[in-house]
Write an enzyme that holds these catalytic residues in place. Sequence first.
Site, short mmCIF file in Angstrom:
data_model
loop_
_atom_site.label_atom_id
_atom_site.label_comp_id
_atom_site.label_asym_id
_atom_site.label_seq_id
_atom_site.Cartn_x
_atom_site.Cartn_y
_atom_site.Cartn_z
CG HIS A 94 -2.02 1.01 1.15
ND1 HIS A 94 -1.82 2.37 1.25
CD2 HIS A 94 -3.36 0.83 0.96
CE1 HIS A 94 -2.99 2.99 1.12
NE2 HIS A 94 -3.93 2.08 0.94
N GLY A 181 5.89 22.52 10.20
CA GLY A 181 7.05 21.66 10.36
C GLY A 181 8.15 21.95 9.37
N PRO A 182 9.23 21.16 9.43
CG PRO A 182 10.62 19.34 9.79
CD PRO A 182 9.40 20.00 10.33
CB VAL A 185 10.97 14.45 4.35
CG1 VAL A 185 11.76 13.99 3.14
CG2 VAL A 185 10.17 13.28 4.93
N GLY A 190 9.04 10.18 7.53
CA GLY A 190 8.21 10.65 6.43
C GLY A 190 7.43 11.89 6.80
#
Length: 322
Positions: A94, A181-182, A185, A190
């Site tokens: 998936h 957020g940053p 990654v 992730g």
Amino acid sequence: MKQAAVACCKLYISESRNAKAVEAVEKAAKAYPHAAALLNAFEDKDYNRVGYTLVFPFSSSQQQQTSCPSQNTVLRMVRAALQTINLEGHSGTHPRLGVVDHICYHPLGDASLHQVASLARSLAAEIGLSLKVPTFLYGAAHHENRNLDSIRRALGYFKPNHEGQWVGLASGPLGLSPDYGPSQVQSSTGVVIIGACPFVVNYNVPILSNDLVKGRRIAKKVSARGGGLPDVQAMALLHGVKGMEVACNLLDAKNVGPDKVQEEVASLAEKEGLIGEQGYLTDYSEDQILATALQRLNLMEKDNLANGLVEPKGSVIMENLD
């Protein structure tokens, strides 16, 4: 008749084979039993994925709040997943973009999309700014009502890394700026995508073949994007030793429901010389979730009153479940 305002939160983690990790997330889900109820946990070992369904009420004092015990439940689940799951060396059939791959809020009963969108935004800010994980918003939670597909396509969600297997994002700069957020990654964690939208039904149809070329043709023809059924998204995924599934999102199940999707996929499979088996839902229906939520939340409220956790209200609207 007036109903309770209920938020439904669906949270998907990219792990189902690591029992300790799954136990940690489920333990976190039950940390605030007086505030949120875990209704379902759907595990799939082939996809290496678990989908959780939680519900919690909007009280008059919570409707304008973005931080409450129910939100803390979801945040604890996210923390537990990030602490126990590492996407490096991890795979499944998936697609996935993160340890906590997707969180979606749906309004049930008398809850509004605006209310659940506020919850989505506050959670996204907490994950992005406190946990330092790039976090993206979609649907009513995003200021431009950006759709989920557009984020996933920009980040490569629909492109398997190797022979129908997904192993997540490589460390480095993102091609799309997160809402919180940053901008870099980490491959171990992730990104997280969080949104708010009307209820979505997930329906998967197994096909007795692992020919993904044919499976992708079927998925394209059944989906609205490929000129098929309206409000249906579909993709073909390997599932099991020699099988695959056409995994479908039904964005308006009252208009196009599982029966219609089943009929269409079976017909398209037959034209490809394949056999489509009976499909299945990965969760309860919207009506079932609301009815069960009202029952569970009513019991929670009685327990809270008995334990002095809440003040009695003039009227408790948790009725008419038949």
